[in-house]
Design a protein around this motif. Structure first.
Motif, PDB file in Angstrom:
ATOM      1  N   ILE A 253       8.013  -3.909  -2.574  1.00  0.00           N
ATOM      2  CA  ILE A 253       8.172  -2.461  -2.447  1.00  0.00           C
ATOM      3  C   ILE A 253       9.014  -2.160  -1.212  1.00  0.00           C
ATOM      4  N   THR A 254      10.201  -1.595  -1.427  1.00  0.00           N
ATOM      5  CA  THR A 254      11.121  -1.316  -0.323  1.00  0.00           C
ATOM      6  C   THR A 254      11.114   0.152   0.086  1.00  0.00           C
ATOM      7  N   ASP A 255      10.607   1.014  -0.766  1.00  0.00           N
ATOM      8  CA  ASP A 255      10.485   2.433  -0.429  1.00  0.00           C
ATOM      9  C   ASP A 255       9.335   3.000  -1.245  1.00  0.00           C
ATOM     10  N   VAL A 256       8.492   3.812  -0.614  1.00  0.00           N
ATOM     11  CA  VAL A 256       7.391   4.418  -1.350  1.00  0.00           C
ATOM     12  C   VAL A 256       7.043   5.763  -0.724  1.00  0.00           C
ATOM     13  N   ARG A 257       6.867   6.766  -1.558  1.00  0.00           N
ATOM     14  CA  ARG A 257       6.415   8.101  -1.144  1.00  0.00           C
ATOM     15  C   ARG A 257       5.246   8.460  -2.055  1.00  0.00           C
ATOM     16  N   LEU A 258       4.185   8.955  -1.479  1.00  0.00           N
ATOM     17  CA  LEU A 258       2.979   9.226  -2.258  1.00  0.00           C
ATOM     18  C   LEU A 258       2.317  10.492  -1.724  1.00  0.00           C
ATOM     19  N   ALA A 259       2.068  11.450  -2.627  1.00  0.00           N
ATOM     20  CA  ALA A 259       1.372  12.684  -2.254  1.00  0.00           C
ATOM     21  C   ALA A 259       0.329  12.999  -3.318  1.00  0.00           C
ATOM     22  N   LEU A 260      -0.757  13.624  -2.892  1.00  0.00           N
ATOM     23  CA  LEU A 260      -1.877  13.906  -3.779  1.00  0.00           C
ATOM     24  C   LEU A 260      -2.137  15.401  -3.852  1.00  0.00           C
ATOM     25  N   GLY A 261      -2.577  15.853  -5.007  1.00  0.00           N
ATOM     26  CA  GLY A 261      -3.007  17.229  -5.200  1.00  0.00           C
ATOM     27  C   GLY A 261      -4.426  17.256  -5.732  1.00  0.00           C
ATOM     28  N   GLY A 262      -5.076  18.403  -5.587  1.00  0.00           N
ATOM     29  CA  GLY A 262      -6.432  18.565  -6.102  1.00  0.00           C
ATOM     30  C   GLY A 262      -7.521  17.930  -5.259  1.00  0.00           C
ATOM     31  N   GLU A 274       0.789   4.612   1.768  1.00  0.00           N
ATOM     32  CA  GLU A 274       2.201   4.239   1.908  1.00  0.00           C
ATOM     33  C   GLU A 274       2.357   3.054   2.861  1.00  0.00           C
ATOM     34  N   GLN A 275       1.660   3.114   3.982  1.00  0.00           N
ATOM     35  CA  GLN A 275       1.746   2.031   4.966  1.00  0.00           C
ATOM     36  C   GLN A 275       1.242   0.715   4.382  1.00  0.00           C
ATOM     37  N   ALA A 276       0.182   0.809   3.581  1.00  0.00           N
ATOM     38  CA  ALA A 276      -0.377  -0.401   2.981  1.00  0.00           C
ATOM     39  C   ALA A 276       0.565  -0.998   1.939  1.00  0.00           C
ATOM     40  N   LEU A 277       1.370  -0.166   1.302  1.00  0.00           N
ATOM     41  CA  LEU A 277       2.233  -0.626   0.210  1.00  0.00           C
ATOM     42  C   LEU A 277       3.593  -1.134   0.685  1.00  0.00           C
ATOM     43  N   LEU A 278       4.176  -0.455   1.671  1.00  0.00           N
ATOM     44  CA  LEU A 278       5.556  -0.738   2.053  1.00  0.00           C
ATOM     45  C   LEU A 278       5.725  -2.180   2.521  1.00  0.00           C
ATOM     46  N   GLY A 279       6.686  -2.872   1.902  1.00  0.00           N
ATOM     47  CA  GLY A 279       6.976  -4.253   2.254  1.00  0.00           C
ATOM     48  C   GLY A 279       6.102  -5.274   1.563  1.00  0.00           C
ATOM     49  N   GLY A 280       5.152  -4.781   0.763  1.00  0.00           N
ATOM     50  CA  GLY A 280       4.258  -5.683   0.060  1.00  0.00           C
ATOM     51  C   GLY A 280       4.614  -5.821  -1.407  1.00  0.00           C
ATOM     52  N   PRO A 281       3.813  -6.563  -2.157  1.00  0.00           N
ATOM     53  CA  PRO A 281       4.102  -6.800  -3.569  1.00  0.00           C
ATOM     54  C   PRO A 281       3.722  -5.599  -4.437  1.00  0.00           C
TER      55      PRO A 281
END
Length: 329
Positions: A253-262, A274-281
């Motif tokens: 994962i080279t770029d990730v943006r994540l937002a939640l509603g509700g 996002e921090q947990a995902l970026l640069g990982g598998p």
């Protein structure tokens, strides 16, 4: 509804001057939320300043492939715009997931950002609500709170923000442009909506006399997707929604943006995930770990504890779908 004066603003300067000169004035755009609140006696402006005739209804190109979206662009127009559908599908999908076709035809981009909570206690004037009457208390705490927030809450308020569009714009790092008699300023959407804390009646960073004139969306290369979970298939607010954009190269994962509603009193940027995902598998296990990291801070009520598990599943499913090239998961 109590009597009010009506002013049709001929230009932007006249609009902001009219509201600056009258502390009881409100801007009127599509009116899909403000008029309802006036009918209920929750909003009681002395004057409404109609801005629907202002030249703020265009979607324009920005350098590099971004878009400048006028505050008076109708939601239906924005969702159908070819550039939005191809470059920012998460935004088009979020708009189409919200409200009804009739409301989308009336609602504006600026008004969507400013809509107020749909908490039933907020609308019921026989109930205690700190948003409606500061210091009154919050009947949702310990009351019927199935639809309420689990992140970013306070003892003063556990209401959720209702917008779908704002969740997508948050994931896209959008910036709000606002105008007043003091000039123009730019507010990152991440800073635009406020958490309740001890002042839940203060919902945005916008001053009372500032008019939203545009929203700017920077270019993004990552594929994006919006997923909404609700009680019925249409015209229902989100129990949980996820706006995600993710780019994967060689399984990383080279770029990730994540937002939640509700799940929060404002559109919620999932920074921990996002921090947990970026640069990982880009794997199912990584998606679940990231969701767990984000939801670790959840403080649910007895009636909405299910939202933690639902949010984890929705985050995982949305990221899985992006990994699969947009195929349904």
């Amino acid at each position: 509804m109590r009597p009010f004066a009506y002013v049709k603003a001929p230009d932007i300067d006249a609009a902001v001057q009219a509201v600056a000169a009258d502390s009881g004035a409100k801007f009127l755009g599509g009116g899909t939320n403000l008029v309802d609140l006036m009918r209920e006696g929750i909003e009681r402006p002395l004057t409404v300043v109609d801005v629907t005739g202002l030249p703020l209804d265009e979607v324009a190109e920005l350098p590099g492939g971004g878009l400048r979206i006028g505050a008076l662009v109708r939601n239906s127009t924005l969702a159908a715009d070819r550039r939005v559908r191809t470059r920012f599908p998460v935004l088009s999908q979020a708009i189409l997931a919200g409200a009804s076709a009739q409301l989308r035809n009336m609602a504006t981009v600026g008004g969507n950002l400013l809509q107020r909570t749909r908490c039933p206690y907020f609308y019921d004037q026989a109930s205690a609500c700190n948003k409606r009457e500061p210091g009154a208390g919050c009947d949702a705490v310990g009351g019927f709170n199935r639809s309420h927030a689990i992140l970013g809450v306070s003892d003063s308020c556990i209401a959720t923000h209702p917008s779908d569009m704002s969740v997508a714009l948050l994931a896209l790092d959008a910036v709000v442009e606002a105008r007043s008699v003091r000039g123009t300023r730019r507010i990152p959407l991440a800073d635009f909506h406020l958490l309740p804390g001890d002042t839940p009646q203060v919902e945005t960073a916008l001053a009372a006399d500032e008019l939203i004139t545009a929203v700017e969306v920077p270019p993004i290369a990552a594929p994006s997707r919006y997923r909404k979970v609700r009680d019925r298939a249409s015209y229902a607010f989100a129990l949980v929604s996820v706006a995600a954009a993710m780019e994967v190269r060689d399984g990383t994962i080279t770029d990730v943006r994540l937002a939640l509603g509700g799940v929060a009193p404002k559109p919620w940027r999932a920074r921990e995930a996002e921090q947990a995902l970026l640069g990982g598998p880009a794997t199912e296990e990584a998606f679940r770990r990231a969701a767990d990291a984000e939801l670790a801070a959840a403080t649910p009520q007895p009636g909405n504890a299910f939202k933690s598990g639902l949010a984890r599943a929705t985050i995982t499913a949305t990221l899985r779908e992006l990994t699969n090239g947009g195929e349904a998961a």
